[in-house]
Design an enzyme around this catalytic site. Structure first.
Site: not given
Ligand SMILES: *[C@@H]1O[C@H](CO)[C@@H](O)[C@H](O)[C@H]1NC(C)=O
Ligand SMILES: *[C@@H]1O[C@H](CO)[C@@H](O)[C@H](O)[C@H]1NC(C)=O
Ligand SMILES: *[C@@H]1O[C@H](CO)[C@@H](O)[C@H](O)[C@H]1NC(C)=O
Ligand SMILES: *[C@@H]1O[C@H](CO)[C@@H](O)[C@H](O)[C@H]1NC(C)=O
Ligand SMILES: CC(=O)N[C@H]1CO[C@H](CO)[C@@H](O)[C@@H]1O
Length: 947
Positions: A617, A619-622, A624, A638, A734
């Site tokens: 996975g 996304g914005g956070y980084g 996975v 993560k 979320d």
């Protein structure tokens, strides 16, 4: 007068003794040897600093020289000294030499024939230099020689027959040169390699050797362990005599032009590695019956007769890597093969394997790669115990027309990215770097074996570089494993000459790597011995007041070491201490319940150095990553992007929070890593993917109504726990179907409450913050007012409940699910409530919709415009429990498989768990959650999309 002179001489001698640091000169160097060394030195640049500085090579100790009691030089070892130049004939004068090792220098020019005069020589190592020209035939005179290694130079010409006179040689290495001609043998050439009965190693790979291999080259009185003839131009048949060598462990004949039938090797019961790939071999597939020691076999790309899967597949009880591409195999693989515990790579692409692929129920192996592309497999039986993600099935009939056609085994999306060299993680100004090249490893997955190697090497090098070692492994084309080693000096700016000579000279094979790594050699990178500062320091110490400096230095070292040790202790106990420099006071270690601290190194190892293939996975956070801990536990890691917004303090708060949350319907935190600017959270790995995949992602998985009720109940319980039982309470912020994961029993678990904020941080449970959430799930009230309450989660959860009915994303075909359901609603319709055309068509096929109207009513209450009109999560839990009980479903006793069905056309389903594990390859945490701020697109509840 004479007296005076004598006294003066004595004084002079005393002065010299003092000036050379009070060293007691031992035997003077034999003048012939001293002169020879000086002459050799004239042809060399960058000799060790001690050379020439002192008069007497033996007594005053030139680096790399050892002498006997008569002042004769017995060992000349200048491994990795970064010298350049040529080797002059003066070497021939050092007639007492037993060891000559000039490996890993930039020496070039021809090899002097006079080396043949060094008849006492036992070790000759000129590895990884740039020597050119032929191998002098005079080297055959070195009758005491045990170790003869000229590999990795630019030598040309043929192998001289005279080498057959090296009757004591054990190690004969001429690999990686440009040698041509045939292998000399005593019958054709008078003397030859067949006479080397003590030899254990014939390493001739990577040349341009040609002709056929004489049959008499091998016989049963030989002691050969390693035959490396790969990557040459040999032709003709493989001699049958290879099959009689009793101790043979490694046979590499790959990448040549061998023809004809493979002789019987069945008596080679000690053979670990057999490589015959990329030749023109014909006849039947080799018969490997009874060769139970084989660990790595590759016979790909030959012209064997088409045949059924041979029965010896069931004999390979030690097999780790089996590669048979394009060899005309047909039939079915025996289940026995999958019960061999060490098997990791099975590569059988481009054959005619047909029927059902059935690995049996007692798979004991973990396959990192199972490549069976381009065969004729028409069905596959998959058991719970098999990790489907590593299966490559493209190009089989099975993939044309089945529910597997869109899955990664068929689409090939998991195809491994080419190996990326990973950066070293030790940093220092002047590291010593050398590469060990393993020529016949048994394994293909180096990550599994790297910790062993690291431990073993650290022991070897510990006197020079305790705890400061970085390893960087990669395979190159020939199947050779290269492991670059980076070693950092401790308490000094640079390594000195004698450290390099004593610690890093692995050429003479004194170092024994762990089993399964096989034969190796070493090549060192040039080292900056010669830059000015080091010399100044050296001269300073020698000429200064020796005692004083030594004394002060010792005191200084001691103090520094104490301090370092203290710092090390602190940083192990509290990884956050080192983060004070960020300008924030992070204070003590986080208070963690049951979550553990991982080092960066541990997480690197368990994710294959954060390889692309392990990303599940992003996304914005980084990103996975999937990882496997040494105890076998699968985890989802993560990893926040470098420089991501979150600071150390927020991170600490988050892990403290997460580590306190334990509920069977919440994804649990296993631990975290906070090191070298990395912030990582390690969660349990949930194998069956997300609810959204189960509802509308994967073909094949179909959830019946009662299963959906159970999933609704599970996730409601998880959220109710966060709202009402976590201390302090947590608002998820979320909630969505991609954040609801299904475990192996299809129990739902809520994930990714990392965005959560502590409710107690604000007054009266209201938070004022930037709106965050996901398009389609966002509470309109929260969006308007920016007041976050637990009821915002309830709204999002209501959308998930509607998804369970409709089985489509909340925004689909330009429609918003809330609006769509409200529009179609007709409570007069007792059965479908007017939603017959809106709801998931498979639901009705799969059984009755018990309690459907009540469930729908609950869902609609959750998506009320106004928060106060929505039920609490606790009330939702009670209502779903009620729905289930009133309809004869017991909320807590649904078995794993009762209502989880799978459409099976070409696929058979094993007894344990159906093919649900296919979804393991997709994301566990959906990081694409398009979290947006004010300016985002927001669906109004009337269904239109507003900007
Ligand atoms: C060894 O003998 C063979 C056969 O006579 C000949 O072709 C080959 O060139 C000889 N090899 C060398 C290195 O002399
Ligand atoms: C293997 O060894 C056995 C016993 O020494 C012998 O009888 C047999 O001929 C050998 N087989 C081959 C192929 O060399
Ligand atoms: C392979 O070799 C074994 C033992 O040497 C023998 O029993 C068997 O018949 C052979 N198989 C084939 C297919 O030739
Ligand atoms: C597999 O192929 C072989 C040889 O072509 C054939 O005899 C056999 O019937 C096939 N098996 C299946 C299950 O199709
Ligand atoms: C010739 C020489 O200096 N050999 C050294 C190489 O390194 C080993 C340790 O691995 C030493 O024991 C040898 O003396």
């Amino acid at each position: 007068m004479v007296m005076m002179r004598g006294r003066q001489q004595l004084l002079l001698l005393l002065f010299v003794l003092c000036a050379t640091g009070l060293r007691i000169a031992s035997a003077d160097t034999n003048p012939q040897d001293a002169a020879a060394l000086r002459s050799l030195m004239k042809k060399w640049k960058n000799v060790p600093a001690s050379w020439g500085k002192y008069n007497d090579p033996c007594g005053a100790k030139w680096d790399g020289i050892l002498c006997d009691g008569n002042g004769r030089v017995t060992s000349l070892n200048l491994f990795g000294m970064s010298m350049s130049g040529t080797l002059s004939d003066d070497i021939g004068s050092l007639t007492e030499l037993r060891i000559l090792d000039l490996s890993s220098n930039s020496l070039d020019g021809p090899l002097p024939a006079v080396i043949g005069k060094l008849v006492k020589l036992e070790y000759l190592a000129l590895i990884g230099c740039g020597f050119t020209g032929p191998v002098p035939s005079e080297l055959g005179n070195l009758s005491q020689l045990k170790f003869f290694a000229l590999n990795s130079n630019k030598l040309t010409g043929s192998i001289p027959p005279s080498l057959g006179k090296l009757s004591n040689v054990i190690w004969l290495d001429l690999a990686d040169n440009m040698l041509t001609g045939s292998l000399p043998n005593s019958k054709d050439n008078g003397t030859g390699l067949d006479q080397l009965v003590k030899a254990e190693h014939f390493h001739f790979n990577g040349n341009m050797l040609e002709g056929s291999i004489p049959t008499n080259l091998f016989n049963s009185s030989m002691h050969l362990k390693h035959i490396l003839f790969d990557i040459n131009r040999f032709t003709g048949p493989i001699p049958t005599s290879i099959g009689v060598i009793p101790y043979l462990e490694v046979l590499r004949l790959n990448n040549n032009g061998f023809t004809g039938k493979v002789p019987a090797f069945n008596n080679l019961t000690k053979l670990h590695v057999l490589m015959l790939s990329n030749n023109k071999l014909s006849g039947p597939i080799p018969n490997l019956t009874g060769m139970g020691s084989l660990e790595n076999v590759d016979i790909s790309n030959n012209s064997f007769d088409p045949s059924n899967v041979p029965s010896w597949f069931s004999d390979l009880k030690s097999i780790m890597t089996l590669t048979m591409q394009s060899v005309g195999l047909s039939g079915q693989l025996p289940q026995k093969l999958f019960s061999f515990p060490q098997l990791r790579h099975l590569v059988l692409n481009n054959n005619e394997l047909n029927g059902t692929l059935d690995m049996g129920n007692n798979i004991r192996t973990h396959l990192d790669v199972f490549d069976i592309r381009n065969n004729k497999i028409s069905s596959v039986t998959v058991y719970n115990s098999f990790n489907v993600e590593n299966l490559k099935l493209e190009g089989n009939p099975l993939c044309n027309d089945s529910l597997l056609s869109d899955t990664t085994p068929c689409t090939g999306l998991q195809t491994e990215a080419p190996p990326q060299p990973v950066p070293f993680d030790v940093q220092c100004a002047n590291p010593f770097i050398e590469t060990i090249i393993f020529r016949a490893p048994s394994f293909a997955n180096v990550i599994e074996y790297l910790p062993q190697l690291e431990k073993n090497l650290s022991g070897q090098l510990s006197s020079c570089t305790p705890n400061r070692l970085g390893l960087r492994p990669y395979f190159n084309e020939g199947g050779y494993l290269k492991v670059a080693i980076k070693a950092c000096p401790v308490n000094q700016k640079k390594f000195n000459y004698s450290q390099v000579l004593n610690c890093f000279n692995l050429t003479l094979q004194t170092y024994k790597p762990p089993e399964k790594f096989g034969p190796y050699y070493v090549k060192a990178d040039p080292y900056p011995f010669h830059d000015k500062t080091s010399r100044a320091v050296l001269i300073g110490i020698v000429t200064g007041s020796v005692l004083l400096i030594v004394g002060l230095t010792l005191v200084g070292f001691y103090a520094v070491q104490q301090k370092k040790q203290a710092q090390r202790l602190v940083s192990v106990n509290n990884p956050f201490a080192s983060w004070g420099s960020m300008g924030e006071d992070i204070g003590e270690a986080p208070k963690l319940k049951s979550a553990r601290f991982f080092t960066l190194e541990e997480l690197k190892l368990c994710t294959n150095y954060f390889r692309e293939i392990n990303v599940i996975g992003a996304g914005g956070y980084g990103r996975v990553y999937r990882g496997k801990l040494p105890d076998g536990q699968l985890v989802a890691i993560k990893r926040s992007k470098e420089g991501s917004m979150q600071g150390g303090l927020e991170f600490k708060t988050e892990i403290e929070l997460l580590s306190r949350v334990h509920h069977k319907n919440l994804v649990g935190l296993v631990g975290f890593c906070f090191e070298k600017g990395e912030k990582m959270l390690v969660y349990e790995f949930i194998p069956n993917g997300t609810l959204s995949e189960a509802l509308y992602g994967m073909k094949g998985i179909q959830l019946d109504w009662s299963r959906r009720l159970k999933i609704a109940l599970d996730s409601a319980r998880g959220l109710a726990y966060l709202h009402d039982h976590a201390n302090p309470p947590i608002i998820h912020r979320d909630v969505k179907s991609t954040n609801i994961l299904l475990d192996e029993k299809m129990t739902a678990k809520v994930a990714d409450f990392g965005l959560s904020l502590l409710v107690s941080d604000s007054e009266e449970g209201h938070l004022c913050t930037n709106v965050k959430g996901t398009l389609g799930y966002l509470d309109p009230e929260y969006y308007m007012t920016q007041q976050l309450t637990a009821k915002s989660d309830v709204y999002s959860f209501g959308v998930v409940l509607l998804e369970l009915i409709v089985a489509k994303p909340p925004i689909h075909d330009n429609k918003y699910i809330v609006r769509e359901v409200k529009m179609a609603l007709d409570m007069e319709d007792r059965k479908h409530c007017g939603l017959k055309d809106v709801m998931d068509p498979v639901l009705e096929k799969m059984g009755s919709l018990l309690g459907f109207p009540r469930f729908l009513k609950l869902a609609l209450q959750c998506v009320e415009e106004v928060g106060t009109g929505r039920p609490s999560m606790n009330a939702i839990v009670r209502e779903i429990e009620g729905i289930m009980e009133d309809n004869g479903l017991t909320p807590d006793s649904m078995s794993a498989s009762s209502s989880f069905s799978i459409e099976s056309r070409t696929m058979k389903v094993g007894p344990k768990l159906p093919y649900s594990s296919a979804s393991t390859s997709s994301s566990t945490f959906d990081m694409n959650s398009r979290a947006f701020e004010y300016s985002g697109v927001f669906p109004s509840s009337d269904g239109s999309l507003k900007s």
